[in-house]
Scaffold this active site. Structure first.
Site, PDB file in Angstrom:
ATOM      1  N   TYR A 146      37.590  36.645  35.484  1.00 24.58           N
ATOM      2  CA  TYR A 146      37.783  36.712  36.925  1.00 24.58           C
ATOM      3  C   TYR A 146      37.183  38.043  37.618  1.00 24.58           C
ATOM      4  O   TYR A 146      37.406  39.079  36.950  1.00 24.58           O
ATOM      5  CB  TYR A 146      39.009  36.384  37.621  1.00 24.58           C
ATOM      6  CG  TYR A 146      39.278  36.338  38.697  1.00 24.58           C
ATOM      7  CD1 TYR A 146      38.627  35.113  39.704  1.00 24.58           C
ATOM      8  CD2 TYR A 146      39.764  37.565  39.435  1.00 24.58           C
ATOM      9  CE1 TYR A 146      39.097  35.204  41.051  1.00 24.58           C
ATOM     10  CE2 TYR A 146      39.938  37.415  40.922  1.00 24.58           C
ATOM     11  CZ  TYR A 146      39.711  36.329  41.548  1.00 24.58           C
ATOM     12  OH  TYR A 146      39.768  36.251  42.919  1.00 24.58           O
ATOM     13  N   GLY A 158      37.995  40.609  39.357  1.00 24.24           N
ATOM     14  CA  GLY A 158      39.039  41.679  39.199  1.00 24.24           C
ATOM     15  C   GLY A 158      39.572  41.897  38.097  1.00 24.24           C
ATOM     16  O   GLY A 158      40.431  42.916  37.917  1.00 24.24           O
ATOM     17  N   LYS A 159      39.317  41.277  37.024  1.00 23.94           N
ATOM     18  CA  LYS A 159      39.950  41.753  35.777  1.00 23.94           C
ATOM     19  C   LYS A 159      39.302  42.918  35.075  1.00 23.94           C
ATOM     20  O   LYS A 159      38.298  43.403  35.570  1.00 23.94           O
ATOM     21  CB  LYS A 159      39.443  40.495  34.682  1.00 23.94           C
ATOM     22  CG  LYS A 159      40.177  39.224  35.032  1.00 23.94           C
ATOM     23  CD  LYS A 159      41.611  39.169  35.285  1.00 23.94           C
ATOM     24  CE  LYS A 159      42.493  37.775  35.609  1.00 23.94           C
ATOM     25  NZ  LYS A 159      43.853  37.824  35.906  1.00 23.94           N
ATOM     26  N   ASN A 160      39.856  43.824  33.971  1.00 25.29           N
ATOM     27  CA  ASN A 160      39.457  44.904  33.516  1.00 25.29           C
ATOM     28  C   ASN A 160      38.178  44.577  32.769  1.00 25.29           C
ATOM     29  O   ASN A 160      37.287  45.406  33.006  1.00 25.29           O
ATOM     30  CB  ASN A 160      40.534  45.328  32.498  1.00 25.29           C
ATOM     31  CG  ASN A 160      41.760  45.695  33.002  1.00 25.29           C
ATOM     32  OD1 ASN A 160      42.051  45.643  34.089  1.00 25.29           O
ATOM     33  ND2 ASN A 160      42.571  46.566  32.344  1.00 25.29           N
ATOM     34  N   LEU A 161      37.806  43.176  32.400  1.00 23.37           N
ATOM     35  CA  LEU A 161      36.456  42.812  32.045  1.00 23.37           C
ATOM     36  C   LEU A 161      36.124  41.643  32.825  1.00 23.37           C
ATOM     37  O   LEU A 161      36.615  40.620  32.493  1.00 23.37           O
ATOM     38  CB  LEU A 161      36.271  42.563  30.410  1.00 23.37           C
ATOM     39  CG  LEU A 161      34.989  41.905  30.054  1.00 23.37           C
ATOM     40  CD1 LEU A 161      33.906  43.233  30.360  1.00 23.37           C
ATOM     41  CD2 LEU A 161      35.140  41.521  28.492  1.00 23.37           C
TER      42      LEU A 161
END
Length: 367
Positions: free
Chosen positions: A186, A188-191
């Site tokens: 998604y 907004g995830k870190n990746l």
């Protein structure tokens, strides 16, 4: 205003490479199940330390299709019980009920917010077949203890690694502890992709092949359908974007760790409970979550001082309307967590000045 997360600025760091990647896909004339997906799957599997990574449409599908594959392989059946932390994001629970399994909600550790192995031990019955270990906020659940217990009782372990790309215990990363692991990409995830995306990692070839078929209408060979599958493919553009951003994941994680270390060492307001961590070098700080008994006042105060915060998550799964049958359950630790947690801004592009202002304002808050 200090935004909670500025995705535009985050992606601007890599804009030329991202545009080049998108152009490469557009010019290729091949948009699904092609070279870009194969390349990303291989690179992500290598990053996690697993044999296989299978790209799917999103993190929820990664969970659903893994559980579904175990049904197709005859390992799980309807009404089997799966132990899962009660304070997780609802996707973990949806994946279980979507497959007609029974979630067994257990209280988390009040300090780490992850599974408490002693509560897992109390929850096991003759119908328990799996543990869904959620690595909440970017810190791994106690995987050695969970895996040891699962092995003793012949249980499957599925990791929900949606918030834990790159997190590890003694160098062994999220995605390489359980029988399988589900990731979300998604935005907004870190990746994060530039849209929905997800993946499953595993070291089991049969499981990998089954999920690969399930994501593509249940088809192993074109126009021949082995399973009643679905359409859950990670497209070529998202795969190309993720390949670019994967190169910078460890650098971005270190930036988050630096900010988290400042928060931990400099926030000293007695009204605030800081997160407890086993090892500062293993947490990837997808979220920096504090607790405050007067959360709404703190949230409003920070907003008035131009600091945006979010709540992860305001309502636990057992209090959601969609699970009315559990609304009367009493899970006091989970409910306390959901009433008190507040996430402070943390990201690779948060400036020193911004993090210092956040620290100062949190310390000045009077409950």
């Amino acid at each position: 205003m200090i935004n909670f997360l500025d995705l535009k600025k985050i992606n601007q760091q890599y804009q030329k490479e991202l545009v080049d990647a998108c152009s490469r896909v557009i010019d290729s004339g091949w948009y699904l199940l092609g070279k870009e997906l194969n390349a990303f799957e291989q690179k992500f599997a290598t990053y996690c330390g697993t044999k296989y990574a299978i790209g799917v449409a999103n993190g929820l599908d990664a969970l659903i299709l893994t559980l579904r594959a175990w049904k197709e392989l005859g390992i799980l059946k309807d009404d089997d019980e799966i132990i899962v932390p009660a304070n997780t994001y609802i996707a973990s629970i949806l994946a279980i009920t979507e497959n007609n399994f029974t979630p067994i909600l257990v209280e988390p550790n009040i300090f780490t917010y992850n599974l408490d192995i002693e509560n897992v031990k109390l929850a096991i019955t003759h119908k328990t077949k799996a543990i869904l270990a959620v690595h909440l906020y970017g810190q791994l659940a106690p995987m050695q203890e969970i895996c040891n217990f699962a092995q003793q009782h012949n249980l499957l372990v599925l990791e929900d690694s949606a918030q834990a790309h790159g997190a590890h215990i003694n160098g062994r990363k999220a995605g390489n502890w359980g029988d399988a692991s589900a990731f979300s990409f998604y935005p907004g995830k870190n990746l994060g992709a530039l849209g929905d995306a997800g993946a499953v990692t595993t070291n089991n070839e049969e499981l990998a092949n089954t999920i690969t078929a399930l994501r593509n209408y249940g088809s192993i060979e074109k126009y021949k359908n082995t399973y009643q599958g679905t359409n859950s493919r990670l497209d070529e553009i998202q795969a190309a974007i993720l390949t670019v951003k994967l190169q910078y994941l460890d650098k971005d994680i270190q930036s988050r760790r630096d900010i988290a270390q400042k928060y931990i060492t400099q926030i000293n307001n007695p009204n605030i409970i800081l997160p407890k961590i086993a090892d500062p070098t293993s947490h990837v700080w997808h979220l920096f979550v504090i607790r405050c008994s007067n959360r709404e006042a703190l949230k409003n105060y920070l907003f008035q001082n131009d600091i945006e915060t979010l709540i992860h998550y305001p309502i636990p799964p057992h209090k959601q309307i969609c699970y009315k049958q559990w609304n009367n359950l009493s899970l006091p630790i989970t409910e306390q967590i959901h009433q008190e947690v507040l996430s402070l801004p943390i990201s690779p592009i948060l400036t020193v000045q911004e993090s210092q202002k956040i620290i100062e304002k949190v310390n000045e808050f009077e409950s």
